[in-house]
Design a protein around this motif. Structure first.
Motif, PDB file in Angstrom:
ATOM      1  N   GLY A  65       0.786  -1.230   0.000  1.00 22.03           N
ATOM      2  CA  GLY A  65       0.000   0.000   0.000  1.00 22.03           C
ATOM      3  C   GLY A  65       0.816   1.278   0.000  1.00 22.03           C
ATOM      4  N   VAL A  66       2.109   1.183  -0.286  1.00 22.50           N
ATOM      5  CA  VAL A  66       2.954   2.374  -0.314  1.00 22.50           C
ATOM      6  C   VAL A  66       2.805   3.103  -1.649  1.00 22.50           C
ATOM      7  CG1 VAL A  66       5.332   3.214  -0.169  1.00 22.50           C
ATOM      8  CG2 VAL A  66       4.584   1.353   1.296  1.00 22.50           C
ATOM      9  N   TYR A  67       2.716   2.333  -2.734  1.00 26.07           N
ATOM     10  CA  TYR A  67       2.556   2.904  -4.069  1.00 26.07           C
ATOM     11  C   TYR A  67       1.303   2.357  -4.730  1.00 26.07           C
ATOM     12  CZ  TYR A  67       7.323   4.749  -4.155  1.00 26.07           C
ATOM     13  OH  TYR A  67       8.458   5.451  -3.892  1.00 26.07           O
ATOM     14  N   HIS A  68       0.770   3.120  -5.676  1.00 30.05           N
ATOM     15  CA  HIS A  68      -0.330   2.638  -6.503  1.00 30.05           C
ATOM     16  C   HIS A  68       0.251   1.719  -7.573  1.00 30.05           C
ATOM     17  CE1 HIS A  68      -3.635   2.757  -9.453  1.00 30.05           C
ATOM     18  NE2 HIS A  68      -4.399   2.972  -8.397  1.00 30.05           N
ATOM     19  N   LYS A  69      -0.539   0.756  -8.010  1.00 31.80           N
ATOM     20  CA  LYS A  69      -0.079  -0.231  -8.980  1.00 31.80           C
ATOM     21  C   LYS A  69       0.408   0.420 -10.271  1.00 31.80           C
ATOM     22  CE  LYS A  69      -3.230  -2.858 -10.718  1.00 31.80           C
ATOM     23  NZ  LYS A  69      -4.216  -3.924 -10.982  1.00 31.80           N
ATOM     24  N   ASN A  70      -0.343   1.384 -10.778  1.00 31.27           N
ATOM     25  CA  ASN A  70       0.042   2.026 -12.034  1.00 31.27           C
ATOM     26  C   ASN A  70       1.300   2.870 -11.880  1.00 31.27           C
ATOM     27  OD1 ASN A  70      -2.198   0.844 -13.091  1.00 31.27           O
ATOM     28  ND2 ASN A  70      -3.391   2.708 -13.333  1.00 31.27           N
ATOM     29  N   THR A  71       1.477   3.462 -10.724  1.00 30.36           N
ATOM     30  CA  THR A  71       2.687   4.244 -10.470  1.00 30.36           C
ATOM     31  C   THR A  71       3.910   3.342 -10.528  1.00 30.36           C
ATOM     32  OG1 THR A  71       1.450   5.746  -9.041  1.00 30.36           O
ATOM     33  CG2 THR A  71       3.848   5.753  -8.811  1.00 30.36           C
ATOM     34  N   ALA A  72       3.821   2.207  -9.882  1.00 33.47           N
ATOM     35  CA  ALA A  72       4.936   1.261  -9.876  1.00 33.47           C
ATOM     36  C   ALA A  72       5.202   0.728 -11.277  1.00 33.47           C
ATOM     37  CB  ALA A  72       4.634   0.108  -8.925  1.00 33.47           C
ATOM     38  N   ALA A  73       4.144   0.399 -11.997  1.00 37.63           N
ATOM     39  CA  ALA A  73       4.297  -0.107 -13.355  1.00 37.63           C
ATOM     40  C   ALA A  73       4.956   0.937 -14.245  1.00 37.63           C
ATOM     41  CB  ALA A  73       2.941  -0.510 -13.923  1.00 37.63           C
ATOM     42  N   ARG A  74       4.565   2.185 -14.077  1.00 41.67           N
ATOM     43  CA  ARG A  74       5.151   3.272 -14.864  1.00 41.67           C
ATOM     44  C   ARG A  74       6.638   3.433 -14.550  1.00 41.67           C
ATOM     45  NH1 ARG A  74       2.247   7.271 -12.992  1.00 41.67           N
ATOM     46  NH2 ARG A  74       3.845   8.015 -11.572  1.00 41.67           N
ATOM     47  N   LYS A  75       6.992   3.394 -13.276  1.00 33.23           N
ATOM     48  CA  LYS A  75       8.392   3.532 -12.871  1.00 33.23           C
ATOM     49  C   LYS A  75       9.236   2.397 -13.463  1.00 33.23           C
ATOM     50  CE  LYS A  75       7.803   5.911  -8.435  1.00 33.23           C
ATOM     51  NZ  LYS A  75       8.581   7.100  -8.713  1.00 33.23           N
ATOM     52  N   ILE A  76       8.737   1.176 -13.339  1.00 36.87           N
ATOM     53  CA  ILE A  76       9.475   0.016 -13.851  1.00 36.87           C
ATOM     54  C   ILE A  76       9.619   0.106 -15.364  1.00 36.87           C
ATOM     55  CG2 ILE A  76       9.356  -2.483 -14.183  1.00 36.87           C
ATOM     56  CD1 ILE A  76       8.084  -2.629 -11.371  1.00 36.87           C
ATOM     57  N   SER A  77       8.551   0.486 -16.042  1.00 32.23           N
ATOM     58  CA  SER A  77       8.573   0.579 -17.495  1.00 32.23           C
ATOM     59  C   SER A  77       9.593   1.605 -17.975  1.00 32.23           C
ATOM     60  CB  SER A  77       7.177   0.942 -18.004  1.00 32.23           C
ATOM     61  OG  SER A  77       7.191   1.131 -19.389  1.00 32.23           O
ATOM     62  N   ARG A  78       9.599   2.767 -17.337  1.00 31.81           N
ATOM     63  CA  ARG A  78      10.529   3.825 -17.750  1.00 31.81           C
ATOM     64  C   ARG A  78      11.973   3.431 -17.461  1.00 31.81           C
ATOM     65  NH1 ARG A  78       7.122   9.212 -15.849  1.00 31.81           N
ATOM     66  NH2 ARG A  78       5.509   9.017 -17.444  1.00 31.81           N
ATOM     67  N   LEU A  79      12.189   2.800 -16.323  1.00 27.12           N
ATOM     68  CA  LEU A  79      13.550   2.353 -16.003  1.00 27.12           C
ATOM     69  C   LEU A  79      14.006   1.268 -16.967  1.00 27.12           C
ATOM     70  CD1 LEU A  79      13.550   2.198 -12.108  1.00 27.12           C
ATOM     71  CD2 LEU A  79      14.915   3.705 -13.542  1.00 27.12           C
ATOM     72  N   ALA A  80      13.108   0.348 -17.290  1.00 25.18           N
ATOM     73  CA  ALA A  80      13.456  -0.736 -18.216  1.00 25.18           C
ATOM     74  C   ALA A  80      13.824  -0.184 -19.583  1.00 25.18           C
ATOM     75  CB  ALA A  80      12.297  -1.719 -18.334  1.00 25.18           C
ATOM     76  N   ALA A  81      13.100   0.842 -20.028  1.00 24.20           N
ATOM     77  CA  ALA A  81      13.406   1.460 -21.323  1.00 24.20           C
ATOM     78  C   ALA A  81      14.782   2.120 -21.293  1.00 24.20           C
ATOM     79  CB  ALA A  81      12.334   2.485 -21.677  1.00 24.20           C
ATOM     80  N   ARG A  82      15.100   2.764 -20.177  1.00 21.27           N
ATOM     81  CA  ARG A  82      16.406   3.424 -20.066  1.00 21.27           C
ATOM     82  C   ARG A  82      17.543   2.406 -19.981  1.00 21.27           C
ATOM     83  NH1 ARG A  82      15.977   7.415 -15.317  1.00 21.27           N
ATOM     84  NH2 ARG A  82      18.116   7.830 -15.892  1.00 21.27           N
ATOM     85  N   VAL A  83      17.301   1.290 -19.284  1.00 18.75           N
ATOM     86  CA  VAL A  83      18.315   0.228 -19.204  1.00 18.75           C
ATOM     87  C   VAL A  83      18.536  -0.381 -20.589  1.00 18.75           C
ATOM     88  CG1 VAL A  83      18.779  -2.084 -18.279  1.00 18.75           C
ATOM     89  CG2 VAL A  83      17.960  -0.284 -16.769  1.00 18.75           C
ATOM     90  N   LYS A  84      17.458  -0.557 -21.301  1.00 17.94           N
ATOM     91  CA  LYS A  84      17.540  -1.106 -22.658  1.00 17.94           C
ATOM     92  C   LYS A  84      18.343  -0.182 -23.566  1.00 17.94           C
ATOM     93  CE  LYS A  84      14.618  -3.199 -26.184  1.00 17.94           C
ATOM     94  NZ  LYS A  84      13.229  -3.478 -26.584  1.00 17.94           N
ATOM     95  N   ALA A  85      18.158   1.134 -23.396  1.00 16.42           N
ATOM     96  CA  ALA A  85      18.900   2.103 -24.194  1.00 16.42           C
ATOM     97  C   ALA A  85      20.401   2.040 -23.871  1.00 16.42           C
ATOM     98  CB  ALA A  85      18.366   3.506 -23.948  1.00 16.42           C
ATOM     99  N   VAL A  86      20.720   1.816 -22.597  1.00 22.09           N
ATOM    100  CA  VAL A  86      22.137   1.698 -22.207  1.00 22.09           C
ATOM    101  C   VAL A  86      22.734   0.442 -22.828  1.00 22.09           C
ATOM    102  CG1 VAL A  86      23.674   1.256 -20.251  1.00 22.09           C
ATOM    103  CG2 VAL A  86      21.908   3.009 -20.077  1.00 22.09           C
ATOM    104  N   GLU A  87      21.971  -0.647 -22.858  1.00 23.83           N
ATOM    105  CA  GLU A  87      22.460  -1.900 -23.447  1.00 23.83           C
ATOM    106  C   GLU A  87      22.678  -1.764 -24.949  1.00 23.83           C
ATOM    107  OE1 GLU A  87      19.448  -4.681 -22.273  1.00 23.83           O
ATOM    108  OE2 GLU A  87      20.409  -5.097 -20.353  1.00 23.83           O
ATOM    109  N   ALA A  88      21.883  -0.920 -25.599  1.00 25.52           N
ATOM    110  CA  ALA A  88      21.970  -0.752 -27.052  1.00 25.52           C
ATOM    111  C   ALA A  88      23.220   0.018 -27.459  1.00 25.52           C
ATOM    112  CB  ALA A  88      20.727  -0.027 -27.560  1.00 25.52           C
ATOM    113  N   LYS A  89      23.770   0.810 -26.526  1.00 30.46           N
ATOM    114  CA  LYS A  89      24.969   1.596 -26.870  1.00 30.46           C
ATOM    115  C   LYS A  89      26.184   0.745 -27.047  1.00 30.46           C
ATOM    116  CE  LYS A  89      23.507   5.884 -24.732  1.00 30.46           C
ATOM    117  NZ  LYS A  89      23.782   6.869 -23.712  1.00 30.46           N
TER     118      LYS A  89
END
Length: 89
Positions: A65-89
């Motif tokens: 109950g600390v975070y809303h489900k969509n907030t957590a999903a959004r955070k994970i999604s954005r971080l995953a995209a940034r990690v993927k961009a680092v891997e692509a370099k």
């Protein structure tokens, strides 16, 4: 100020819950910071492992109950995209 016995009890419970939630939020922020630092350093392997360790911690924040489900999903999604961009370099 609380007057009835029940409202006094609820006030005590809120104080305890607030401390627990504060600790959880702090723990999640630490995991997020580790991912951010790994991304900033450009280390793809470290970023990926940091994200994998952060994901369950973030979702645990949702179940507690600390975070809303969509907030957590959004955070994970954005971080995953940034990690993927680092891997692509």
């Amino acid at each position: 100020m609380a007057n009835t016995a029940q409202s006094k009890k609820r006030a005590r419970q809120v104080v305890r819950r607030t401390e627990i939630n504060k600790a959880r939020r702090s723990r999640i922020r630490t995991y997020l910071r580790k991912v951010e630092e790994a991304i900033a350093s450009g280390d793809a392997a470290a970023a990926k492992s940091a994200l994998q360790s952060a994901q369950p911690e973030i979702m645990r924040g949702v179940t507690k109950g600390v975070y809303h489900k969509n907030t957590a999903a959004r955070k994970i999604s954005r971080l995953a995209a940034r990690v993927k961009a680092v891997e692509a370099k």
